[in-house]
Design a protein around this motif. Structure first.
Motif, PDB file in Angstrom:
ATOM      1  N   SER A 144      10.350 -11.531  23.934  1.00 15.77           N
ATOM      2  CA  SER A 144       8.894 -11.548  23.934  1.00 15.77           C
ATOM      3  C   SER A 144       8.373 -12.635  23.006  1.00 15.77           C
ATOM      4  O   SER A 144       8.442 -13.807  23.328  1.00 15.77           O
ATOM      5  CB  SER A 144       8.343 -10.171  23.546  1.00 15.77           C
ATOM      6  OG  SER A 144       6.935 -10.168  23.649  1.00 15.77           O
ATOM      7  N   MET A 154       5.953  -9.644  28.320  1.00 12.76           N
ATOM      8  CA  MET A 154       4.597  -9.595  27.783  1.00 12.76           C
ATOM      9  C   MET A 154       4.346  -8.262  27.092  1.00 12.76           C
ATOM     10  O   MET A 154       4.918  -7.233  27.463  1.00 12.76           O
ATOM     11  CB  MET A 154       3.573  -9.800  28.898  1.00 12.76           C
ATOM     12  CG  MET A 154       3.449 -11.233  29.341  1.00 12.76           C
ATOM     13  SD  MET A 154       1.983 -11.510  30.376  1.00 12.76           S
ATOM     14  CE  MET A 154       2.577 -10.932  31.959  1.00 12.76           C
ATOM     15  N   SER A 181       1.798  -5.322  26.413  1.00  7.78           N
ATOM     16  CA  SER A 181       0.641  -4.798  27.148  1.00  7.78           C
ATOM     17  C   SER A 181      -0.634  -4.802  26.324  1.00  7.78           C
ATOM     18  O   SER A 181      -1.723  -5.072  26.850  1.00  7.78           O
ATOM     19  CB  SER A 181       0.938  -3.383  27.658  1.00  7.78           C
ATOM     20  OG  SER A 181       1.262  -2.507  26.601  1.00  7.78           O
ATOM     21  N   LEU A 212      -3.509  -9.379  33.477  1.00  7.47           N
ATOM     22  CA  LEU A 212      -2.060  -9.390  33.713  1.00  7.47           C
ATOM     23  C   LEU A 212      -1.720 -10.342  34.854  1.00  7.47           C
ATOM     24  O   LEU A 212      -0.786 -11.158  34.755  1.00  7.47           O
ATOM     25  CB  LEU A 212      -1.577  -7.978  34.049  1.00  7.47           C
ATOM     26  CG  LEU A 212      -0.112  -7.842  34.470  1.00  7.47           C
ATOM     27  CD1 LEU A 212       0.809  -8.126  33.294  1.00  7.47           C
ATOM     28  CD2 LEU A 212       0.157  -6.442  35.028  1.00  7.47           C
ATOM     29  N   THR A 225       0.443 -13.722  34.347  1.00  3.46           N
ATOM     30  CA  THR A 225       1.707 -13.830  35.077  1.00  3.46           C
ATOM     31  C   THR A 225       1.795 -15.170  35.798  1.00  3.46           C
ATOM     32  O   THR A 225       2.864 -15.800  35.840  1.00  3.46           O
ATOM     33  CB  THR A 225       1.839 -12.677  36.097  1.00  3.46           C
ATOM     34  OG1 THR A 225       1.775 -11.423  35.408  1.00  3.46           O
ATOM     35  CG2 THR A 225       3.161 -12.768  36.851  1.00  3.46           C
ATOM     36  N   LEU A 227       7.250  -6.307  30.937  1.00  3.78           N
ATOM     37  CA  LEU A 227       6.173  -5.757  30.110  1.00  3.78           C
ATOM     38  C   LEU A 227       6.756  -4.771  29.111  1.00  3.78           C
ATOM     39  O   LEU A 227       7.728  -4.067  29.404  1.00  3.78           O
ATOM     40  CB  LEU A 227       5.142  -5.032  30.979  1.00  3.78           C
ATOM     41  CG  LEU A 227       4.094  -5.885  31.675  1.00  3.78           C
ATOM     42  CD1 LEU A 227       3.368  -5.069  32.735  1.00  3.78           C
ATOM     43  CD2 LEU A 227       3.087  -6.433  30.654  1.00  3.78           C
ATOM     44  N   GLU A 247       5.327  -1.776  26.428  1.00  8.49           N
ATOM     45  CA  GLU A 247       4.223  -0.970  25.906  1.00  8.49           C
ATOM     46  C   GLU A 247       4.397  -0.800  24.388  1.00  8.49           C
ATOM     47  O   GLU A 247       4.640   0.274  23.876  1.00  8.49           O
ATOM     48  CB  GLU A 247       4.210   0.395  26.599  1.00  8.49           C
ATOM     49  CG  GLU A 247       3.924   0.308  28.085  1.00  8.49           C
ATOM     50  CD  GLU A 247       4.107   1.634  28.794  1.00  8.49           C
ATOM     51  OE1 GLU A 247       3.323   1.944  29.710  1.00  8.49           O
ATOM     52  OE2 GLU A 247       5.054   2.386  28.440  1.00  8.49           O
ATOM     53  N   LEU A 285       0.686   1.575  30.709  1.00 12.48           N
ATOM     54  CA  LEU A 285       0.382   0.960  31.986  1.00 12.48           C
ATOM     55  C   LEU A 285      -0.129   1.993  32.980  1.00 12.48           C
ATOM     56  O   LEU A 285       0.379   3.116  33.045  1.00 12.48           O
ATOM     57  CB  LEU A 285       1.630   0.297  32.558  1.00 12.48           C
ATOM     58  CG  LEU A 285       2.318  -0.749  31.680  1.00 12.48           C
ATOM     59  CD1 LEU A 285       3.612  -1.210  32.326  1.00 12.48           C
ATOM     60  CD2 LEU A 285       1.383  -1.931  31.421  1.00 12.48           C
ATOM     61  N   CYS A 318       3.206  -4.909  39.661  1.00 17.04           N
ATOM     62  CA  CYS A 318       4.372  -5.606  39.113  1.00 17.04           C
ATOM     63  C   CYS A 318       5.567  -5.481  40.054  1.00 17.04           C
ATOM     64  O   CYS A 318       6.283  -6.458  40.308  1.00 17.04           O
ATOM     65  CB  CYS A 318       4.725  -5.049  37.739  1.00 17.04           C
ATOM     66  SG  CYS A 318       3.526  -5.434  36.447  1.00 17.04           S
ATOM     67  N   TYR A 330       8.636  -9.341  38.562  1.00 16.20           N
ATOM     68  CA  TYR A 330       8.926  -8.468  37.426  1.00 16.20           C
ATOM     69  C   TYR A 330      10.307  -7.818  37.516  1.00 16.20           C
ATOM     70  O   TYR A 330      10.726  -7.367  38.583  1.00 16.20           O
ATOM     71  CB  TYR A 330       7.843  -7.393  37.289  1.00 16.20           C
ATOM     72  CG  TYR A 330       6.626  -7.930  36.573  1.00 16.20           C
ATOM     73  CD1 TYR A 330       6.424  -7.680  35.227  1.00 16.20           C
ATOM     74  CD2 TYR A 330       5.716  -8.741  37.240  1.00 16.20           C
ATOM     75  CE1 TYR A 330       5.331  -8.201  34.555  1.00 16.20           C
ATOM     76  CE2 TYR A 330       4.623  -9.277  36.579  1.00 16.20           C
ATOM     77  CZ  TYR A 330       4.435  -9.003  35.234  1.00 16.20           C
ATOM     78  OH  TYR A 330       3.363  -9.538  34.577  1.00 16.20           O
ATOM     79  N   ILE A 347      10.483  -3.213  32.522  1.00 12.56           N
ATOM     80  CA  ILE A 347       9.422  -2.567  31.750  1.00 12.56           C
ATOM     81  C   ILE A 347      10.073  -1.764  30.636  1.00 12.56           C
ATOM     82  O   ILE A 347      10.892  -0.876  30.901  1.00 12.56           O
ATOM     83  CB  ILE A 347       8.549  -1.633  32.608  1.00 12.56           C
ATOM     84  CG1 ILE A 347       7.659  -2.433  33.564  1.00 12.56           C
ATOM     85  CG2 ILE A 347       7.668  -0.745  31.720  1.00 12.56           C
ATOM     86  CD1 ILE A 347       6.791  -1.584  34.471  1.00 12.56           C
TER      87      ILE A 347
END
Length: 317
Positions: free
Chosen positions: A86, A113, A115, A132, A136, A147, A149, A158, A166, A172, A175
């Motif tokens: 990240s 990324m 959130s 988003l 993207t 992503l 959180e 999300l 996504c 993607y 997550i």
């Protein structure tokens, strides 16, 4: 160096530690200690690494340090496992684009990324999704996207609509889920089914149930203490369900160590096994950790894990 097979690199499942950043006495990045940490993760059998995340203290790194850290992990790992990263910490959208594009140039498998960087707490899910989609589009096509959180500075979960978008986008892969709710995890697993998007649970207490529900693995802080136990769990929960249940019950309790001045507690452990030279952190002072029962609790809990593995007759890497 021996590379993992292509299937392992392409599928973002299994155990992906959220990497620590070792520091010198001057609070500079300790690159030699980082090499030891990477080798230790890989020796434990992890399936990938999440570099430059909250556990890496990314909000306390300069942009230059952030890119250097990610590039170092990619280069030193040298394809032994895949790396996602990240470093998405800025508030201004223009700077966020620069951070994400710089991360994409380091050779990572996917850029992750955060959130909460895309909308404030009082902004709607619709606003979040619009941003988003726009962000993207600015990430180079040569890398996957994910992503996280992240709970800091606030946790932005999300919506189902965002997860669905996504999954359907084709961009993607990953997550890092911190919802800590098995109903939500089950619903998300169903949404992403058949896509390239993988749900990696950060919450130790729900991992086994989330695997049963169709989620894809564990990417949480306890992989900084005993990653080999998490690897065994995600690889063997179907073939040895009774042992997996007992091990999961131990791991659920052990995950409470996260509340004992993390990441200092994890750095203390890494120092105790010879990987780190210091337990220093940019996020918090270390004195509080040592002024109470925390160090003893950490070491006794980890010792108990070794005894449980022995009692269960589990073969650990």
């Amino acid at each position: 160096m021996t590379k993992k097979n292509n299937e392992a690199l392409e599928h973002h499942s299994g155990v992906w530690p959220v990497m620590l950043t070792p520091f010198t006495e001057n609070l500079e990045i300790d690159w030699k200690a980082l090499e030891k940490l990477i080798d230790w993760y890989i020796a434990a059998g992890v399936h990938g690494l999440f570099a430059n995340c909250q556990s890496s203290e990314m909000f306390f790194l300069t942009d230059k340090e952030s890119v250097a850290l990610t590039k170092f992990v990619v280069d030193y790992t040298d394809g032994r496992v895949a790396v996602v990263a990240s470093g998405h910490t800025a508030s201004a959208p223009a700077q966020q684009v620069e951070q994400l594009q710089a991360a994409a140039e380091t050779g990572v498998d996917s850029v992750i990324m955060i959130s909460n960087r895309l909308a404030s707490p009082d902004e709607s899910d619709a606003v979040f999704l619009e941003r988003l989609q726009a962000m993207t589009a600015k990430i180079p096509q040569k890398v996957g996207v994910g992503l996280y959180e992240c709970p800091y500075p606030y946790k932005r979960l999300l919506s189902d609509e965002a997860v669905k978008w996504c999954a359907e986008s084709g961009r993607y892969t990953f997550i890092k889920d911190t919802c800590c709710d098995i109903k939500t995890l089950t619903r998300r697993a169903k949404i992403v089914e058949g896509s390239e998007l993988h749900i990696m649970n950060a919450n130790g207490q729900t991992v086994l149930e989330s695997l049963k529900a169709g989620c894809h693995g564990y990417s949480g802080v306890m992989a900084n203490f005993h990653p080999q136990l998490w690897v065994w769990l995600v690889e063997n929960w179907q073939s040895e369900p009774e042992k997996a249940l007992l091990l999961s019950e131990y791991l659920t309790s052990a995950a409470l160590l996260e509340s004992l001045d993390y990441p200092v507690c994890a750095k203390h452990y890494q120092k105790s096994i010879g990987n780190f030279n210091t337990d220093l952190s940019r996020t918090r002072p270390v004195a509080g950790y040592y002024n109470n029962h925390f160090p003893t609790t950490v070491m006794q809990t980890l010792d108990l894990g070794e005894k449980i593995v022995e009692m269960l007759g589990i073969s650990i890497k």
